[in-house]
Design an enzyme around this catalytic site. Structure first.
Site, PDB file in Angstrom:
ATOM      1  N   ASP A  48      19.512  55.799  23.141  1.00  0.00           N
ATOM      2  CA  ASP A  48      19.319  56.941  24.051  1.00  0.00           C
ATOM      3  C   ASP A  48      19.195  58.241  23.242  1.00  0.00           C
ATOM      4  O   ASP A  48      18.897  59.302  23.797  1.00  0.00           O
ATOM      5  CB  ASP A  48      20.433  57.029  25.107  1.00  0.00           C
ATOM      6  CG  ASP A  48      21.807  57.277  24.514  1.00  0.00           C
ATOM      7  OD1 ASP A  48      21.965  57.233  23.274  1.00  0.00           O
ATOM      8  OD2 ASP A  48      22.744  57.525  25.306  1.00  0.00           O
ATOM      9  N   SER A  49      19.359  58.153  21.920  1.00  0.00           N
ATOM     10  CA  SER A  49      19.067  59.293  21.040  1.00  0.00           C
ATOM     11  C   SER A  49      17.608  59.730  21.210  1.00  0.00           C
ATOM     12  O   SER A  49      17.243  60.848  20.854  1.00  0.00           O
ATOM     13  CB  SER A  49      19.343  58.925  19.574  1.00  0.00           C
ATOM     14  OG  SER A  49      18.695  57.716  19.238  1.00  0.00           O
ATOM     15  N   ASP A  87      19.516  50.548  24.800  1.00  0.00           N
ATOM     16  CA  ASP A  87      20.726  51.353  25.009  1.00  0.00           C
ATOM     17  C   ASP A  87      20.866  51.705  26.488  1.00  0.00           C
ATOM     18  O   ASP A  87      19.919  52.225  27.098  1.00  0.00           O
ATOM     19  CB  ASP A  87      20.584  52.650  24.194  1.00  0.00           C
ATOM     20  CG  ASP A  87      21.902  53.170  23.680  1.00  0.00           C
ATOM     21  OD1 ASP A  87      22.939  52.551  23.977  1.00  0.00           O
ATOM     22  OD2 ASP A  87      21.888  54.191  22.964  1.00  0.00           O
ATOM     23  N   LYS A 116      23.199  47.750  24.721  1.00  0.00           N
ATOM     24  CA  LYS A 116      24.361  48.406  24.096  1.00  0.00           C
ATOM     25  C   LYS A 116      24.931  49.387  25.103  1.00  0.00           C
ATOM     26  O   LYS A 116      24.185  50.036  25.829  1.00  0.00           O
ATOM     27  CB  LYS A 116      23.948  49.146  22.823  1.00  0.00           C
ATOM     28  CG  LYS A 116      25.094  49.970  22.212  1.00  0.00           C
ATOM     29  CD  LYS A 116      24.745  50.506  20.850  1.00  0.00           C
ATOM     30  CE  LYS A 116      24.006  51.813  20.872  1.00  0.00           C
ATOM     31  NZ  LYS A 116      24.691  52.922  21.560  1.00  0.00           N
ATOM     32  N   GLU A 118      28.261  52.397  25.641  1.00  0.00           N
ATOM     33  CA  GLU A 118      29.327  53.179  25.003  1.00  0.00           C
ATOM     34  C   GLU A 118      30.634  53.009  25.767  1.00  0.00           C
ATOM     35  O   GLU A 118      30.641  53.092  26.998  1.00  0.00           O
ATOM     36  CB  GLU A 118      28.933  54.666  24.981  1.00  0.00           C
ATOM     37  CG  GLU A 118      27.740  54.949  24.093  1.00  0.00           C
ATOM     38  CD  GLU A 118      27.409  56.445  23.995  1.00  0.00           C
ATOM     39  OE1 GLU A 118      28.225  57.279  24.433  1.00  0.00           O
ATOM     40  OE2 GLU A 118      26.329  56.754  23.468  1.00  0.00           O
ATOM     41  N   GLU A 185      30.788  54.582  15.616  1.00  0.00           N
ATOM     42  CA  GLU A 185      30.123  55.847  15.255  1.00  0.00           C
ATOM     43  C   GLU A 185      31.131  56.912  14.820  1.00  0.00           C
ATOM     44  O   GLU A 185      32.158  57.122  15.479  1.00  0.00           O
ATOM     45  CB  GLU A 185      29.286  56.365  16.442  1.00  0.00           C
ATOM     46  CG  GLU A 185      28.592  57.684  16.115  1.00  0.00           C
ATOM     47  CD  GLU A 185      27.471  58.067  17.062  1.00  0.00           C
ATOM     48  OE1 GLU A 185      27.152  57.298  17.976  1.00  0.00           O
ATOM     49  OE2 GLU A 185      26.911  59.164  16.858  1.00  0.00           O
TER      50      GLU A 185
HETATM   51  O1  KIV Z   1      21.270  56.207  20.630  1.00  0.00           O
HETATM   52  C1  KIV Z   1      21.445  55.913  19.443  1.00  0.00           C
HETATM   53  O2  KIV Z   1      20.569  56.093  18.596  1.00  0.00           O
HETATM   54  C2  KIV Z   1      22.731  55.344  19.063  1.00  0.00           C
HETATM   55  C3  KIV Z   1      23.040  55.277  17.611  1.00  0.00           C
HETATM   56  C4  KIV Z   1      23.505  56.607  17.141  1.00  0.00           C
HETATM   57  C5  KIV Z   1      24.008  54.213  17.293  1.00  0.00           C
HETATM   58  O3  KIV Z   1      23.495  55.016  19.905  1.00  0.00           O
END
Ligand code: KIV
Length: 283
Positions: A48-49, A87, A116, A118, A185
């Site tokens: 989600d970055s 994500d 993934k 969080e 992280e």
């Molecule tokens: O969204 C992302 O790129 C991440 C990484 C920082 C692990 O969650």
């Protein structure tokens, strides 16, 4: 991972057992997914970055499920050998287990191999429900950027014994719930090391030191395309400089009439220009 076959979650777990480091990097589109896959990474994180490094959003809180699905589909179209991890964005898994299963299912339908999310112990029930449904889950603990408002910013996690104990308990709860790997992280390296030693599933770290089973970086940080990269991101290439130089050369050539040059443009069939001019005169 030596084999050229598609990487599965089992391969990722086996890598830890074999003592092989796991390499993960983000990618959000078709060409970059192809390139990082050709470079031989084990896993591609459609993180989600993307909201911050591609869409210019202030944080990941504004990233939506629809945005993530578009990016997952673009990456999957590259048919990478690497495991594709989608994500789960903010508010796609927190409100109810039903919603989490539904949204994670969409990620897999778009071509992700795993998702993934969080959070630690508080999401054990979500991780259990997803794995029960057949959706492999990668956890994400330590600094969890989707909770930066609650945490008071993007601070190093696990600096005190109390905080460290809570992160270790989060990791153990995720393993127990069925997660196949965990991202740690921006966490004190001693804590990441303890988790790596205690867990049988792999830890994949970012900004948490070298004592992990693997590392992950945001592609745009790694290739110098991020405007404000975090302190732990290593820049391997200055792509921004390369693009600036190439576009400056192009602009100069256009302004000087040097582009396009002979060989880069094409004409009409022989005699057709004369015919055209006649036709235009007749009219
Ligand atoms: O969204 C992302 O790129 C991440 C990484 C920082 C692990 O969650």
């Amino acid at each position: 991972m030596a084999s050229r076959e598609k990487v599965t979650v089992r391969d990722i777990v086996r890598a830890k057992q074999r003592g092989e480091k796991i390499v993960m990097v983000t990618a959000y589109d078709y060409p970059s997914a192809r390139i990082v896959d050709e470079a031989g990474v084990d896993a591609i994180l459609v993180g989600d970055s993307v909201g911050m490094v591609v869409h210019g959003l202030e944080s990941t809180l504004q990233v939506t499920m629809d945005m993530m699905l578009l990016h997952v589909a673009a990456v999957a179209r590259a048919k990478p050998r690497a495991l594709v991890v989608g994500d789960m964005p903010f508010m796609s898994y927190e409100a109810s287990i039903n919603e989490a299963v539904h949204n994670a299912g969409k990620m897999l339908a778009m071509g992700a191999d795993a998702v993934k999310l969080e959070g630690g112990q508080e999401y054990s029930d979500v991780v259990k429900a997803l794995t029960r449904t057949g959706i492999p889950v990668m956890g994400h603990i330590g600094l969890t950027p989707q909770k930066h408002k609650l945490l008071g910013g993007y601070r190093l996690a696990g600096k005190t014994a109390e905080e460290a104990k809570k992160i270790i308990q989060d990791a153990e709860a995720l393993e127990e719930a069925g997660a196949f790997a965990i991202v740690i992280e921006f966490t004190a390296h001693e804590v990441a090391r303890k988790i790596t030693q205690r867990l049988s599933i792999p830890t994949i770290c970012i900004g948490s030191g070298p004592y992990c089973d693997g590392q992950v970086l945001v592609l745009h940080d790694l290739i110098g395309l991020s405007l404000s990269p975090p302190p732990f991101a290593k820049k391997y290439l200055d792509t921004a400089k390369m693009i600036r130089e190439a576009v400056t050369r192009y602009a100069n050539e256009v302004r000087q009439g040097a582009f396009p040059s002979a060989g880069m443009y094409w004409g009409m069939k022989k005699g057709e220009l004369d015919r055209l001019e006649q036709m235009l005169e007749e009219k």
